[in-house]
Design an enzyme around this catalytic site. Structure first.
Site, PDB file in Angstrom:
ATOM      1  N   GLY A 103       0.790  -1.234   0.000  1.00  0.00           N
ATOM      2  CA  GLY A 103       0.000   0.000   0.000  1.00  0.00           C
ATOM      3  C   GLY A 103       0.815   1.273   0.000  1.00  0.00           C
ATOM      4  N   CYS A 104       0.139   2.392  -0.302  1.00  0.00           N
ATOM      5  CA  CYS A 104       0.806   3.705  -0.356  1.00  0.00           C
ATOM      6  C   CYS A 104       0.602   4.513   0.911  1.00  0.00           C
ATOM      7  CB  CYS A 104       0.254   4.530  -1.515  1.00  0.00           C
ATOM      8  SG  CYS A 104       0.751   3.906  -3.115  1.00  0.00           S
ATOM      9  N   ILE A 105      -0.324   4.124   1.747  1.00  0.00           N
ATOM     10  CA  ILE A 105      -0.685   4.970   2.886  1.00  0.00           C
ATOM     11  C   ILE A 105      -0.170   4.381   4.199  1.00  0.00           C
ATOM     12  CG2 ILE A 105      -2.596   6.078   4.119  1.00  0.00           C
ATOM     13  CD1 ILE A 105      -2.291   7.037   1.276  1.00  0.00           C
TER      14      ILE A 105
ATOM     15  N   MET B  36       7.217   7.230   5.550  1.00  0.00           N
ATOM     16  CA  MET B  36       7.106   5.779   5.731  1.00  0.00           C
ATOM     17  C   MET B  36       8.365   5.050   5.270  1.00  0.00           C
ATOM     18  SD  MET B  36       3.196   5.186   4.492  1.00  0.00           S
ATOM     19  CE  MET B  36       3.392   3.450   4.137  1.00  0.00           C
TER      20      MET B  36
END
Lengths: 105, 167
Positions: A103-105, B36
């Site tokens: 995922g990107c989030i 992230m």
């Protein structure tokens, strides 16, 4: 498939350096991977994140988003970044013996 | 020149210059994604991009349906929406609610929550001084996550050694 030595154990890893087979994973191996990633000691809070990620992966086939992780594991964003500096999602997944999150989030 | 193809990016500075929902989100997603990955990230809101960090407007941003010839209904694979229809009252609200629903499904947070997340993750958030002055705004008009109102010069200083992305 490349192999990598962790302590006395040789396991197969994928292109990102994550474990190729989840069955190779155990808590001891997690500690060794963590040390390689610059985390000397895995505390209870680290394990909360690692166990949550493993559970999510079993249920959904991918690591959870950071938003979901912080909402459901009880570890908030600030603490998560403090526990796994320099890239929490990827690092926690690697230590948990899971592939790199999609995922990107 | 800094960096090479196989050297990982260490720092990104992302400029957000548009105030529509689709103008604000790319910068938020990219800066959060950077954090992230362990990449340092800062966000610089300028011109109408400031609406994304203003207390009064940040919770009610909308998708632009006027002047957006790429718009299709009901989704990306649907029919092109004649641009004149984008001006019908309620069209922007409708497109916005559709997009928000999809974002929630993908676990993309609302703007306010997203900014808190980025800030808690160590991302820095700045407002452009020239735009702030032009819009007659002060620090109190912005959400608490804003780290400061800075000049273009200061922005470049902070961006030193990293990549700059304009959105």
């Amino acid at each position: 498939m490349t192999t990598k030595q962790f302590g006395t154990l040789t396991v197969e890893v994928d292109a990102d350096g994550h474990l190729a087979r989840r069955t190779d994973w155990n808590q001891n191996l997690a500690k060794i991977i963590a040390r390689e990633e610059g985390i000397d000691t895995l505390t209870d809070r680290h394990w909360t994140v690692i166990n949550y990620m493993r559970k999510e992966f079993d249920a959904h086939g991918d690591a959870p988003s950071i938003r979901k992780l912080t909402k459901e594991s009880g570890v908030d964003t600030k603490e998560l970044y403090a526990l796994f500096p320099k890239g929490p999602a990827k690092k926690a997944a690697k230590i948990a013996g899971l592939p790199k999150p999609k995922g990107c989030i | 020149m800094t960096g090479s193809a196989n050297e990982p990016i260490k720092r990104v500075s992302i400029i957000v210059s548009h105030g529509s929902l689709e103008g604000i989100y790319p910068g938020l997603i990219m800066s959060n994604g950077a954090r992230m990955e362990g990449i340092e990230a800062s966000l610089f809101f300028t011109f109408f991009g400031l609406y994304g960090i203003m207390e009064k407007t940040m919770d009610s941003l909308r998708v632009a349906t006027v002047g957006n010839p790429a718009m299709r209904v009901p989704d990306a694979k649907g029919f092109p929406l004649p641009t004149v229809l984008g001006a019908i009252p309620g069209m922007s609200a409708f497109a916005t609610s559709m997009m928000k629903k999809e974002m929630e499904r993908l676990d993309i947070p609302p703007v306010r929550e997203f900014l808190t997340m980025i800030h808690d993750a160590g991302g820095e958030i700045y407002a452009c001084k020239a735009s702030v002055d032009m819009f007659h705004l002060t620090r109190n008009d912005f959400c608490k996550e804003v780290d400061g109102i800075i000049s273009v010069g200061t922005f470049y200083e902070k961006a030193a050694g990293g990549q700059i992305i304009f959105t």
